[in-house]
Design a protein around this motif. Structure first.
Motif, PDB file in Angstrom:
ATOM      1  N   GLU A   1       6.965   6.962   1.034  1.00 38.53           N
ATOM      2  CA  GLU A   1       6.504   8.198   1.666  1.00 38.53           C
ATOM      3  C   GLU A   1       4.993   8.259   1.879  1.00 38.53           C
ATOM      4  O   GLU A   1       4.529   8.891   2.820  1.00 38.53           O
ATOM      5  CB  GLU A   1       6.933   9.410   0.837  1.00 38.53           C
ATOM      6  CG  GLU A   1       8.425   9.639   0.838  1.00 38.53           C
ATOM      7  CD  GLU A   1       8.966  10.012   2.201  1.00 38.53           C
ATOM      8  OE1 GLU A   1       8.329  10.848   2.890  1.00 38.53           O
ATOM      9  OE2 GLU A   1       9.997   9.462   2.594  1.00 38.53           O
ATOM     10  N   HIS A   2       4.229   7.651   0.994  1.00 36.84           N
ATOM     11  CA  HIS A   2       2.774   7.762   1.048  1.00 36.84           C
ATOM     12  C   HIS A   2       2.123   6.399   0.852  1.00 36.84           C
ATOM     13  O   HIS A   2       2.709   5.488   0.288  1.00 36.84           O
ATOM     14  CB  HIS A   2       2.261   8.721  -0.041  1.00 36.84           C
ATOM     15  CG  HIS A   2       2.699  10.118   0.159  1.00 36.84           C
ATOM     16  ND1 HIS A   2       3.756  10.662  -0.531  1.00 36.84           N
ATOM     17  CD2 HIS A   2       2.253  11.095   0.989  1.00 36.84           C
ATOM     18  CE1 HIS A   2       3.935  11.914  -0.137  1.00 36.84           C
ATOM     19  NE2 HIS A   2       3.043  12.195   0.791  1.00 36.84           N
ATOM     20  N   LEU A   3       0.871   6.312   1.293  1.00 29.02           N
ATOM     21  CA  LEU A   3       0.019   5.183   0.961  1.00 29.02           C
ATOM     22  C   LEU A   3      -0.570   5.492  -0.408  1.00 29.02           C
ATOM     23  O   LEU A   3      -0.806   6.661  -0.733  1.00 29.02           O
ATOM     24  CB  LEU A   3      -1.097   5.035   1.994  1.00 29.02           C
ATOM     25  CG  LEU A   3      -0.641   4.904   3.447  1.00 29.02           C
ATOM     26  CD1 LEU A   3      -1.842   4.986   4.386  1.00 29.02           C
ATOM     27  CD2 LEU A   3       0.127   3.631   3.658  1.00 29.02           C
TER      28      LEU A   3
ATOM     29  N   VAL B   1       0.816  -1.219   0.000  1.00 25.47           N
ATOM     30  CA  VAL B   1       0.000   0.000   0.000  1.00 25.47           C
ATOM     31  C   VAL B   1       0.844   1.261   0.000  1.00 25.47           C
ATOM     32  O   VAL B   1       0.301   2.358   0.038  1.00 25.47           O
ATOM     33  CB  VAL B   1      -1.001   0.027   1.180  1.00 25.47           C
ATOM     34  CG1 VAL B   1      -2.017  -1.083   1.065  1.00 25.47           C
ATOM     35  CG2 VAL B   1      -0.275  -0.031   2.506  1.00 25.47           C
ATOM     36  N   PHE B   2       2.160   1.125  -0.044  1.00 30.73           N
ATOM     37  CA  PHE B   2       3.042   2.291  -0.048  1.00 30.73           C
ATOM     38  C   PHE B   2       3.533   2.607  -1.453  1.00 30.73           C
ATOM     39  O   PHE B   2       3.681   1.724  -2.295  1.00 30.73           O
ATOM     40  CB  PHE B   2       4.265   2.060   0.844  1.00 30.73           C
ATOM     41  CG  PHE B   2       4.013   2.341   2.295  1.00 30.73           C
ATOM     42  CD1 PHE B   2       4.178   3.616   2.818  1.00 30.73           C
ATOM     43  CD2 PHE B   2       3.596   1.327   3.143  1.00 30.73           C
ATOM     44  CE1 PHE B   2       3.939   3.878   4.158  1.00 30.73           C
ATOM     45  CE2 PHE B   2       3.365   1.577   4.484  1.00 30.73           C
ATOM     46  CZ  PHE B   2       3.535   2.854   4.992  1.00 30.73           C
TER      47      PHE B   2
ATOM     48  N   ASP C   1      -1.273  10.472   3.255  1.00 33.19           N
ATOM     49  CA  ASP C   1      -0.246  10.619   4.277  1.00 33.19           C
ATOM     50  C   ASP C   1      -0.456   9.506   5.309  1.00 33.19           C
ATOM     51  O   ASP C   1      -1.530   9.408   5.900  1.00 33.19           O
ATOM     52  CB  ASP C   1      -0.393  11.989   4.940  1.00 33.19           C
ATOM     53  CG  ASP C   1       0.684  12.291   5.957  1.00 33.19           C
ATOM     54  OD1 ASP C   1       1.310  11.347   6.488  1.00 33.19           O
ATOM     55  OD2 ASP C   1       0.891  13.474   6.238  1.00 33.19           O
ATOM     56  N   PRO C   2       0.559   8.649   5.550  1.00 33.43           N
ATOM     57  CA  PRO C   2       0.371   7.557   6.511  1.00 33.43           C
ATOM     58  C   PRO C   2       0.186   8.041   7.952  1.00 33.43           C
ATOM     59  O   PRO C   2      -0.345   7.310   8.785  1.00 33.43           O
ATOM     60  CB  PRO C   2       1.635   6.711   6.372  1.00 33.43           C
ATOM     61  CG  PRO C   2       2.610   7.535   5.651  1.00 33.43           C
ATOM     62  CD  PRO C   2       1.860   8.588   4.903  1.00 33.43           C
ATOM     63  N   ALA C   3       0.563   9.275   8.243  1.00 38.98           N
ATOM     64  CA  ALA C   3       0.433   9.805   9.606  1.00 38.98           C
ATOM     65  C   ALA C   3      -1.018  10.024  10.014  1.00 38.98           C
ATOM     66  O   ALA C   3      -1.398   9.767  11.146  1.00 38.98           O
ATOM     67  CB  ALA C   3       1.211  11.105   9.740  1.00 38.98           C
TER      68      ALA C   3
ATOM     69  N   VAL D   1      -3.337  13.408  -0.158  1.00 40.31           N
ATOM     70  CA  VAL D   1      -2.494  14.541  -0.518  1.00 40.31           C
ATOM     71  C   VAL D   1      -2.366  14.712  -2.023  1.00 40.31           C
ATOM     72  O   VAL D   1      -1.846  15.724  -2.490  1.00 40.31           O
ATOM     73  CB  VAL D   1      -1.088  14.416   0.119  1.00 40.31           C
ATOM     74  CG1 VAL D   1      -1.189  14.467   1.643  1.00 40.31           C
ATOM     75  CG2 VAL D   1      -0.375  13.151  -0.338  1.00 40.31           C
ATOM     76  N   SER D   2      -2.845  13.714  -2.783  1.00 40.63           N
ATOM     77  CA  SER D   2      -2.757  13.791  -4.237  1.00 40.63           C
ATOM     78  C   SER D   2      -3.779  12.848  -4.845  1.00 40.63           C
ATOM     79  O   SER D   2      -3.880  11.693  -4.446  1.00 40.63           O
ATOM     80  CB  SER D   2      -1.342  13.383  -4.689  1.00 40.63           C
ATOM     81  OG  SER D   2      -1.273  13.300  -6.089  1.00 40.63           O
ATOM     82  N   GLY D   3      -4.535  13.367  -5.804  1.00 39.63           N
ATOM     83  CA  GLY D   3      -5.515  12.528  -6.483  1.00 39.63           C
ATOM     84  C   GLY D   3      -6.914  13.097  -6.403  1.00 39.63           C
ATOM     85  O   GLY D   3      -7.142  14.169  -5.840  1.00 39.63           O
ATOM     86  N   PRO D   4      -7.880  12.344  -6.933  1.00 37.04           N
ATOM     87  CA  PRO D   4      -9.244  12.860  -7.053  1.00 37.04           C
ATOM     88  C   PRO D   4      -9.975  13.050  -5.726  1.00 37.04           C
ATOM     89  O   PRO D   4     -10.999  13.712  -5.681  1.00 37.04           O
ATOM     90  CB  PRO D   4      -9.947  11.809  -7.911  1.00 37.04           C
ATOM     91  CG  PRO D   4      -9.133  10.579  -7.761  1.00 37.04           C
ATOM     92  CD  PRO D   4      -7.726  11.025  -7.529  1.00 37.04           C
ATOM     93  N   CYS D   5      -9.464  12.489  -4.645  1.00 34.53           N
ATOM     94  CA  CYS D   5     -10.124  12.658  -3.343  1.00 34.53           C
ATOM     95  C   CYS D   5      -9.292  13.528  -2.413  1.00 34.53           C
ATOM     96  O   CYS D   5      -9.414  13.437  -1.183  1.00 34.53           O
ATOM     97  CB  CYS D   5     -10.398  11.295  -2.710  1.00 34.53           C
ATOM     98  SG  CYS D   5      -8.977  10.198  -2.698  1.00 34.53           S
TER      99      CYS D   5
END
Length: 125
Positions: A70-72, A64-65, A82-84, A89-93
């Motif tokens: 850095e990201h899921l 899933v990374f 952001d896994p935190a 942080v990026s994409g349609p949602c």
């Protein structure tokens, strides 16, 4: 409230996640995953992208990374989180959050904190 063991902390780290299944209060069953961040904190999320309700881990292999760790990432269309905190942080949602699941860590074991009407079971890979 009930605590259910879903992973050992030593199973997690880097880009490794542990998959498990959670039964939601409405009786539906979904996959979820737990991860450990570089700072040692542990997070768990339902394995459902906020864009199309498709599993991030569409292959079922715990990947899933993003390649850089850095990201899921959603394997279907590439939305990155952001896994935190699970924020897209990026994409349609962008701006929406993954559905977080409450966890506690004790004696090297990660426990899902669940209501009496939910249940969690580890998934074997």
């Amino acid at each position: 409230m009930t605590l259910r063991a879903v992973a050992r902390v030593d199973e997690l780290g880097g880009t490794r996640v542990k998959l498990f299944r959670v039964t939601l209060p409405d009786g539906a069953s979904e996959r979820a995953f737990v991860l450990k961040r570089a700072d040692g904190s542990v997070r768990a999320y339902r394995d459902v992208c906020r864009h199309l309700s498709f599993p991030l881990d569409w292959r079922g292999d715990g990947q899933v990374f993003t390649p850089d760790g850095e990201h899921l990432i959603c394997g279907l269309h590439g939305a990155q989180y952001d896994p935190a905190d699970g924020r897209c942080v990026s994409g349609p949602c962008e701006g929406l959050f993954l559905h977080a699941l409450p966890v506690e860590v004790a004696d090297g074991v990660v426990y899902l904190v669940e209501a009496d009407t939910t249940a969690a079971e580890p998934l074997d890979r």
